[in-house]
Design an enzyme around this catalytic site. Structure first.
Site, PDB file in Angstrom:
ATOM      1  N   GLU A  83      -3.517   4.819  -2.905  1.00 10.76           N
ATOM      2  CA  GLU A  83      -4.483   5.722  -2.286  1.00 10.76           C
ATOM      3  C   GLU A  83      -4.080   7.143  -2.628  1.00 10.76           C
ATOM      4  O   GLU A  83      -2.923   7.525  -2.446  1.00 10.76           O
ATOM      5  CB  GLU A  83      -4.469   5.514  -0.771  1.00 10.76           C
ATOM      6  CG  GLU A  83      -5.399   6.399  -0.001  1.00 10.76           C
ATOM      7  CD  GLU A  83      -5.302   6.173   1.509  1.00 10.76           C
ATOM      8  OE1 GLU A  83      -6.117   6.759   2.237  1.00 10.76           O
ATOM      9  OE2 GLU A  83      -4.390   5.435   1.964  1.00 10.76           O
TER      10      GLU A  83
ATOM     11  N   HIS B 125       0.847  -1.198   0.000  1.00  9.91           N
ATOM     12  CA  HIS B 125       0.000   0.000   0.000  1.00  9.91           C
ATOM     13  C   HIS B 125       0.880   1.244   0.000  1.00  9.91           C
ATOM     14  O   HIS B 125       1.844   1.330   0.753  1.00  9.91           O
ATOM     15  CB  HIS B 125      -0.887   0.002   1.249  1.00  9.91           C
ATOM     16  CG  HIS B 125      -1.599   1.294   1.472  1.00  9.91           C
ATOM     17  ND1 HIS B 125      -2.630   1.716   0.667  1.00  9.91           N
ATOM     18  CD2 HIS B 125      -1.430   2.259   2.398  1.00  9.91           C
ATOM     19  CE1 HIS B 125      -3.063   2.900   1.100  1.00  9.91           C
ATOM     20  NE2 HIS B 125      -2.350   3.245   2.156  1.00  9.91           N
TER      21      HIS B 125
END
Length: 143
Positions: free
Chosen positions: A133, A85
């Site tokens: 993200e 991530h």
């Protein structure tokens, strides 16, 4: 336990992701996310400017298992696996434009979030399945 105070840390300078197809990933981060390539060798790695002073490094999975000599030293071996991530900072006013850009490139948005501090997030995947993200200010106490 040491009684010596920790010297300051000023931020994260480099983040690395390990990818299966370097050329495919370079195209994604350059052409979809608009990150500016810094340096790379087309076989083992590519570095991108990812905001000041941040650098996003893409390494071909398994391509950094040996020490790498560099001027003045050696980079120790490293590698990674699995889906990682990375959160990238964006201005609040560009949130809707980013959603539109991702959709125009056929990128599926997995989730959107609104945080209690006022920030927003867009979650999607890169070609290797890493969770990316895009984050507006107002997520963390520090951002």
């Amino acid at each position: 336990m040491s009684t010596i105070a920790a010297p300051p840390v000023n931020g994260v300078v480099e983040t690395a992701l390990y990818v299966d197809d370097l050329a495919r990933s370079v195209a994604f981060y350059r052409d979809v996310l608009g990150l500016r390539p810094l340096t790379g060798d087309r076989v083992r790695f590519q570095a991108f400017a990812a905001g000041s002073p941040g650098v996003l490094l893409l390494f071909r999975r398994g391509g950094t298992l040996e020490p790498t000599p560099v001027p003045g030293g050696t980079i120790p071996p490293h590698d990674g696996s699995g889906q990682n991530h990375v959160g990238l900072a964006i201005p609040a006013e560009s949130f809707d434009a980013w959603r539109s850009r991702l959709q125009a490139h056929g990128i599926a948005i997995e989730s959107e979030a609104r945080w209690e501090r006022g920030g927003r997030s867009l979650y999607f995947r890169d070609p290797d399945g890493h969770l990316l993200e895009l984050i507006t200010p107002g997520i963390w106490e520090t951002y």
